[in-house]
Design an enzyme around this catalytic site. Structure first.
Site, PDB file in Angstrom:
ATOM      1  N   VAL A 128       0.835  -1.211   0.000  1.00 27.01           N
ATOM      2  CA  VAL A 128       0.000   0.000   0.000  1.00 27.01           C
ATOM      3  C   VAL A 128       0.866   1.257   0.000  1.00 27.01           C
ATOM      4  O   VAL A 128       0.633   2.193  -0.768  1.00 27.01           O
ATOM      5  CB  VAL A 128      -0.965   0.006   1.206  1.00 27.01           C
ATOM      6  N   HIS A 157     -15.311   0.909   8.808  1.00 28.68           N
ATOM      7  CA  HIS A 157     -14.646   0.272   7.675  1.00 28.68           C
ATOM      8  C   HIS A 157     -14.487  -1.193   8.025  1.00 28.68           C
ATOM      9  O   HIS A 157     -13.652  -1.564   8.842  1.00 28.68           O
ATOM     10  CB  HIS A 157     -13.277   0.902   7.424  1.00 28.68           C
TER      11      HIS A 157
END
EC number: 1.1.1.37
Length: 309
Positions: A10, A173
């Site tokens: 990421v 989330h």
């Protein structure tokens, strides 16, 4: 200077995309693994040279090098491994995030912090406590990704561009996230008017399970979607775009919630969160949202107190 803490998939995806967008002329990669950020930075500098970009990448294992950073992206943390409980992941990553937060407070006390470490909302709370920053300067990344996924799946069913959809996803989330089709619009027309009940159910399910699906297919979690979303958020900060985005932020009375970070629409600029936008919800929608808030509250309550100081 933009600093990215964590040189995994990421972090490196975000670094590449931010460089291509020319968001800063210097991007610092930090990681505890010796040689990793330095090697990634060298490779990216070759990329910059080939593409003619005036962007310098620097790799380091020392937190003191983040001094002078106005924006810090935190992607460090452990992924959930087979056999690991959510509680074990929570405690392991809370320790990592708390340590990073203290280093940020020490060396970059005026920075904006955006983090991706899971469980995201609880880690946003840990970072907020560890830095002691105002809630406007500690932002959890996830909403841009979740909203983008909602737009993607809805657009596929409608046969239109995802860019035509203004998606809204609220709450946690994770498995308790709350996509809101009735508040997600195509030029003023809600998705709930354009898709059948069955299609809406499919879109919501696909959005919630998107991350797990990617992991199932390729054996590791998503990185290009998060990298792109982080770059969009970084752009809003670096260029003071005051752009409306979905992000996890500690609420202080909005939606009737206090001291809990959840995904909500915000306006993002160079000072961080300029404003939290309150979406008008029906009673049924509010109940679903509050269920998602409670899921986050329970996670936060599970964080060892030593990581909240």
């Amino acid at each position: 200077m933009i600093t990215i803490i964590g040189s995994g998939r990421v972090g490196t995806a975000a670094a590449v995309i931010m460089g291509l967008m020319k968001l800063d002329n210097k991007i610092l990669l930090i990681d505890i693994v010796k040689g990793l950020p330095q090697g990634e930075a060298l490779d990216m500098n070759h990329m910059s040279s080939i593409l003619g970009l005036d962007v310098e990448y620097v790799g380091s294992n020392e937190y003191k090098d983040i001094e002078g950073s106005d924006l810090i992206i935190v992607t460090a943390g452990l992924p959930r491994k087979p056999g690991m409980t959510r509680e074990q992941l929570l405690e392991a990553n809370a320790k990592i995030v708390a340590e990073i937060g203290r280093e940020i407070k020490k060396y970059a006390p005026d920075s904006i912090v955006i983090l991706t470490t899971n469980p995201l909302d609880a880690m946003t709370y840990v970072m907020w406590k560890a830095t002691g920053f105002p809630r406007e300067r500690v932002i959890g990344f996830s909403g841009v990704l979740d909203a983008g996924r909602l737009a993607f799946y809805a657009a596929k069913k409608l046969g239109i561009s995802p860019a035509s959809i203004l998606p809204i996803v609220l709450g946690q989330h994770g498995e308790s996230m709350f996509p809101v089709p009735s508040k997600s619009y195509v030029h003023g027309v809600p998705l709930s008017k354009l898709l059948t009940e069955e299609q809406l159910k499919e879109v919501v399910e696909e959005t919630v399970k998107a991350g797990a699906r990617i992991t199932e297919l390729r054996g590791f979690s998503s990185n290009w979607g998060p990298g792109a979303g982080l770059a969009i958020m970084a752009e809003a900060v670096k260029r003071d775009a005051k752009r409306a985005l979905i992000a996890s932020v500690v609420l202080q009375g909005e939606y009737g919630v206090r001291d809990v970070p959840v995904e909500v629409p915000i306006i993002l600029g160079k000072s961080g969160v300029v404003k939290v936008l309150e979406v008008e919800l029906t009673e049924e929608e509010r109940q679903k949202f509050m269920q998602s808030v409670e899921a986050v509250r329970n996670l936060v309550a599970s964080v060892p107190p030593s990581y909240l100081q």
